[in-house]
Structure formats: structure tokens, C-alpha cells
Design a protein around this motif. Sequence first.
Motif, short mmCIF file in Angstrom:
data_model
loop_
_atom_site.label_atom_id
_atom_site.label_comp_id
_atom_site.label_asym_id
_atom_site.label_seq_id
_atom_site.Cartn_x
_atom_site.Cartn_y
_atom_site.Cartn_z
N LYS A 1 41.02 30.08 38.97
CA LYS A 1 40.55 29.74 39.66
C LYS A 1 40.09 30.80 40.80
O LYS A 1 38.51 30.44 41.08
CB LYS A 1 41.19 29.28 40.70
N VAL A 2 40.59 31.57 40.92
CA VAL A 2 40.60 32.90 41.35
C VAL A 2 39.16 32.76 40.56
O VAL A 2 37.54 33.87 40.94
CB VAL A 2 41.09 34.41 41.18
N ARG A 3 38.44 33.62 39.61
CA ARG A 3 37.40 34.13 38.82
C ARG A 3 35.62 33.58 39.39
O ARG A 3 34.98 32.86 39.35
CB ARG A 3 37.55 34.26 36.74
N LEU A 4 36.58 31.78 39.30
CA LEU A 4 35.39 30.59 38.92
C LEU A 4 34.75 30.92 40.85
O LEU A 4 34.38 31.19 41.13
CB LEU A 4 36.10 29.67 39.02
N GLU A 5 36.00 31.23 41.58
CA GLU A 5 35.45 31.43 42.85
C GLU A 5 35.02 32.54 43.24
O GLU A 5 34.01 32.34 43.74
CB GLU A 5 36.49 31.00 43.93
N ALA A 6 35.10 32.94 42.70
CA ALA A 6 34.56 34.90 42.66
C ALA A 6 33.35 34.81 42.61
O ALA A 6 32.22 35.47 42.86
CB ALA A 6 35.29 36.30 41.94
N ALA A 7 33.05 33.53 41.22
CA ALA A 7 31.03 33.60 40.35
C ALA A 7 30.86 33.10 41.33
O ALA A 7 29.83 32.25 41.30
CB ALA A 7 31.41 33.17 39.23
N GLY A 8 30.83 32.18 42.90
CA GLY A 8 30.43 31.21 43.56
C GLY A 8 30.20 29.42 43.40
O GLY A 8 29.62 29.18 43.50
N ILE A 9 30.77 29.58 42.20
CA ILE A 9 31.16 28.42 41.46
C ILE A 9 31.84 27.14 42.67
O ILE A 9 32.98 27.31 42.95
CB ILE A 9 32.39 27.89 40.43
N PRO A 10 31.10 26.11 42.99
CA PRO A 10 31.52 25.08 43.97
C PRO A 10 32.40 24.18 43.03
O PRO A 10 32.60 24.06 41.76
CB PRO A 10 29.98 24.14 44.35
N ASP A 11 33.51 23.57 44.44
CA ASP A 11 34.92 23.29 43.60
C ASP A 11 35.71 23.39 42.44
O ASP A 11 35.52 22.74 41.49
CB ASP A 11 34.20 21.57 43.49
N ALA A 12 35.56 25.19 42.36
CA ALA A 12 36.86 25.80 41.72
C ALA A 12 38.17 25.30 41.60
O ALA A 12 37.55 25.07 39.77
CB ALA A 12 36.32 27.04 41.89
#
Length: 285
Positions: A11-22
Motif C-alpha cells: 500500500k505504501v508503495r502504491l500510494e507513493a506512486a500516486g495510485i488512486p484507491d491504493a
Amino acid sequence: MKASDLKKDIKVRLEAAGIPDAETDTRILMKEYAHVSVSDLYADPDLELADSFSRDDLEKAMELRVKRVPLQHILGRTCFMGFDFTVSPAALIPRPDTEILAEEALMDYHDGSRILDLCTGSGCIIISLLALMNDCYGVATDISKDALSLAEKNASDILGEKKDRLRFFEGDLYSAVPEGEKFEMIVSNPPYIRTADMKGLMPEVKDHDPALALDGGEDGLVFYRRIIEGAGDHLCPGGDLILEIGYDQAGDVTEIMKANKFIEVRTIKDFGGCDRVVRGILSSL
Ligand code: GLN
């Protein structure tokens, strides 16, 4: 390693990549690659990852996802109306929004109906309808040969013995429909994005869904005009036309339908509260 630690890490990595609804993507990746569901984690917050868990496969998927490749393309499939559809860059990824259209069609069909699906793409609409309806027949058209190959695969996978009830034709809207065939129902989710809005779409859509499946011309209404104006030659009197629309197109599409002998024209909203479907009946007068 604990499954909950892996979940946090994804989740942290997806959020850092700006993925909506990580969070949603994290849950899907956890289920797919670590075989751990949210309920497994509720049941046992200290759950350890199984020995069979392959970090490499997950890393490959993460690499693509942080580059904004849609999760459906990474997994190669998505669920639509309860069925597993194969997806590919050849056609639009089936969307939950389009389930509203399919549900509308299911409410009003008659056994034995003939249904035409224009711009079938992955085939998600007509295939789920035929799977769920009794004794109906379908014709599906698309201008893209690659989309039709995908739809044919989906039809074989999902329809089983019923697949002979569905015929596919390559071509531009009605021009692909065999001469003289009439239908009790026409359904379509045509391209409806205004050309000028195409560049503002999110990367998952702009870079991975085919532009052909999205671009609805300068005012976004090009396909609605052609579908509605041509419907009289292909729909039986009293037949239904059911169209997916963009959130701000209900007024325009309703007007075009009323100007072309459609009665009882109404708009149906999606679960987000946005106008999503316009439907009407071809007057028999
Ligand atoms: N009918 C397909 C879908 O709803 C494709 C639609 C399109 O290509 N515009 O997903």
C-alpha cells in the motif's frame, strides 16, 4: 514474513506512486499473489505468508502497476456481471458503470428476443446478457478485428453451449449487421468522450484503453446520433434502445432520441449518482 506487513508495504508503495484507491489495489494484489484475503487478515492479524508465496511475481506486477498499467491488464481479467472476462489492450476494460446498462436490459427482455450490441469491445454486455437471459439471440459488431477476437474468446469461455446464439460481425456500427435482420433490443456503450477531453483522462485509461473505444468526436455525441438515427431500420416497432452515456450527456441523448421516434425516454443513474444510461422505446406509430 507476516501477511499484514506485506500488505502495508504494497500500500505504501502504491500510494507513493500516486495510485488512486491504493487500498483496493492492495487487497486485490494480496489475494492474487499472496492468496491472502481481507477476511483472512481479520481472522488472524498475525498470519504468516505461505512458503509458496512468490515475491518475484508480485514484484513484476507492482512494477507495472506503479507505471499506471491497469490492474485488469496485469491480471489479464476482470469481473463483469459476475463473469470472468479476459481483458487485453484490444478493447475497453469492462467497467462496473456498464453493469447498470446490462441490468436495465435484463429488466425488460422477453424470452426469445434478438439483441444487437453495437461497439461490443470485449463483448461484456452481450455475453453477460445471453448468459443470464432465457432463449435470446445476439448479434455483436465492432470496427476492431482485435476486439472481436477477444469478444469471441470471452463468448466461448463464458457462454459454453449457448455460444452459438451469438454472432460477431466486423464493421462500422450497423454496416456490419446482416441485411434485413431486426432486433427487439439494441444496446451499446459507444465511445463518448469529447475529443478535447481525451488528453485529460487518467493514465490507466489514456495510455491503455484503445482511443477508438473512447473518442466520441468533437461534442462526444457522434456515435449517439448515428446509433439513434439508424435504429429505426434495425429495431422492431416497440423495441428498446438502451445506451450508456457520460455523466453530462443525458439531456442531449434524450433530445436526439425524441427527435427520432423514441418514446418513454428515461435516464437511469449509476451507484455514484451520475446519469449513466438513457433508454427509450421505438414508437410503433
Ligand atoms: N461494449 C464494450 C464495453 O462496454 C466496449 C465499449 C466501447 O468500446 N466503447 O465495455
